[in-house]
Design a protein around this motif. Structure first.
Motif, PDB file in Angstrom:
ATOM      1  N   GLU A 171     -10.235   0.118   7.138  1.00 31.60           N
ATOM      2  CA  GLU A 171     -11.199  -0.784   6.495  1.00 31.60           C
ATOM      3  C   GLU A 171     -11.235  -0.635   4.983  1.00 31.60           C
ATOM      4  N   ARG A 172     -10.733   0.478   4.454  1.00 35.44           N
ATOM      5  CA  ARG A 172     -10.673   0.682   2.991  1.00 35.44           C
ATOM      6  C   ARG A 172      -9.362   0.175   2.398  1.00 35.44           C
ATOM      7  N   GLY A 173      -8.450  -0.260   3.268  1.00 37.49           N
ATOM      8  CA  GLY A 173      -7.166  -0.761   2.787  1.00 37.49           C
ATOM      9  C   GLY A 173      -6.114   0.309   2.625  1.00 37.49           C
ATOM     10  N   THR A 174      -6.328   1.501   3.188  1.00 38.54           N
ATOM     11  CA  THR A 174      -5.323   2.560   3.128  1.00 38.54           C
ATOM     12  C   THR A 174      -4.530   2.589   4.427  1.00 38.54           C
ATOM     13  N   LEU A 175      -3.362   3.176   4.365  1.00 41.53           N
ATOM     14  CA  LEU A 175      -2.487   3.226   5.534  1.00 41.53           C
ATOM     15  C   LEU A 175      -3.071   4.108   6.633  1.00 41.53           C
ATOM     16  N   THR A 176      -2.966   3.632   7.844  1.00 43.81           N
ATOM     17  CA  THR A 176      -3.279   4.439   9.016  1.00 43.81           C
ATOM     18  C   THR A 176      -1.983   5.154   9.409  1.00 43.81           C
ATOM     19  N   PRO A 177      -2.041   6.122  10.313  1.00 46.23           N
ATOM     20  CA  PRO A 177      -0.784   6.733  10.776  1.00 46.23           C
ATOM     21  C   PRO A 177       0.200   5.691  11.328  1.00 46.23           C
ATOM     22  N   GLN A 178      -0.314   4.706  12.032  1.00 46.95           N
ATOM     23  CA  GLN A 178       0.530   3.627  12.546  1.00 46.95           C
ATOM     24  C   GLN A 178       1.147   2.827  11.398  1.00 46.95           C
ATOM     25  N   ALA A 215      -3.156  -7.174   8.451  1.00 48.63           N
ATOM     26  CA  ALA A 215      -2.606  -5.824   8.632  1.00 48.63           C
ATOM     27  C   ALA A 215      -3.704  -4.861   9.071  1.00 48.63           C
ATOM     28  N   ALA A 216      -4.899  -5.016   8.527  1.00 46.24           N
ATOM     29  CA  ALA A 216      -6.022  -4.168   8.945  1.00 46.24           C
ATOM     30  C   ALA A 216      -6.406  -4.476  10.390  1.00 46.24           C
ATOM     31  N   GLY A 217      -6.428  -5.729  10.747  1.00 44.13           N
ATOM     32  CA  GLY A 217      -6.748  -6.126  12.113  1.00 44.13           C
ATOM     33  C   GLY A 217      -5.749  -5.609  13.126  1.00 44.13           C
ATOM     34  N   VAL A 253       0.846  -1.199   0.000  1.00 44.55           N
ATOM     35  CA  VAL A 253       0.000   0.000   0.000  1.00 44.55           C
ATOM     36  C   VAL A 253       0.880   1.246   0.000  1.00 44.55           C
ATOM     37  N   TYR A 254       1.941   1.238   0.796  1.00 46.92           N
ATOM     38  CA  TYR A 254       2.865   2.375   0.879  1.00 46.92           C
ATOM     39  C   TYR A 254       3.486   2.666  -0.487  1.00 46.92           C
ATOM     40  N   ALA A 255       3.818   1.634  -1.238  1.00 43.77           N
ATOM     41  CA  ALA A 255       4.451   1.805  -2.551  1.00 43.77           C
ATOM     42  C   ALA A 255       3.528   2.503  -3.539  1.00 43.77           C
ATOM     43  N   GLN A 256       2.253   2.556  -3.249  1.00 44.11           N
ATOM     44  CA  GLN A 256       1.297   3.231  -4.122  1.00 44.11           C
ATOM     45  C   GLN A 256       1.112   4.702  -3.761  1.00 44.11           C
TER      46      GLN A 256
END
Length: 85
Positions: A57-64, A49-51, A15-18
């Motif tokens: 829940e949308r599959g995007t990065l959280t601050p963590q 990773a979401a858990g 996700v980060y690579a996007q």
């Protein structure tokens, strides 16, 4: 040749690579392709990773998740296999 990467780390870095920041990391996409978990495990890695709170829940990065991705990139760059074909 590198081995498979931890699935959750891979999911966060994928996700980060996007992101714009992730796109500027030279060689990251190539490294992720080489070290990706098996196809059938990729979705499970994303759900895990979401858990764990790294992805929402949308599959995007959280601050963590963003903090974890930056730390993982730094560890990968320091490793012996970064940038190898």
């Amino acid at each position: 040749m590198t081995g498979r990467m931890n699935g959750v780390t891979w999911a966060v870095l994928d996700v980060y690579a996007q992101t714009l920041e992730g796109q500027s990391v030279e060689g990251l996409r190539k490294h992720l392709r080489r070290a990706a978990p098996l196809k059938r495990q990729q979705n499970t890695a994303r759900v895990t990773a979401a858990g764990l709170g790294a992805l929402d829940e949308r599959g995007t990065l959280t601050p963590q998740g963003l903090t974890a991705a930056r730390a993982a990139v730094n560890r990968l760059r320091a490793g012996p296999h970064w940038g190898q074909p």
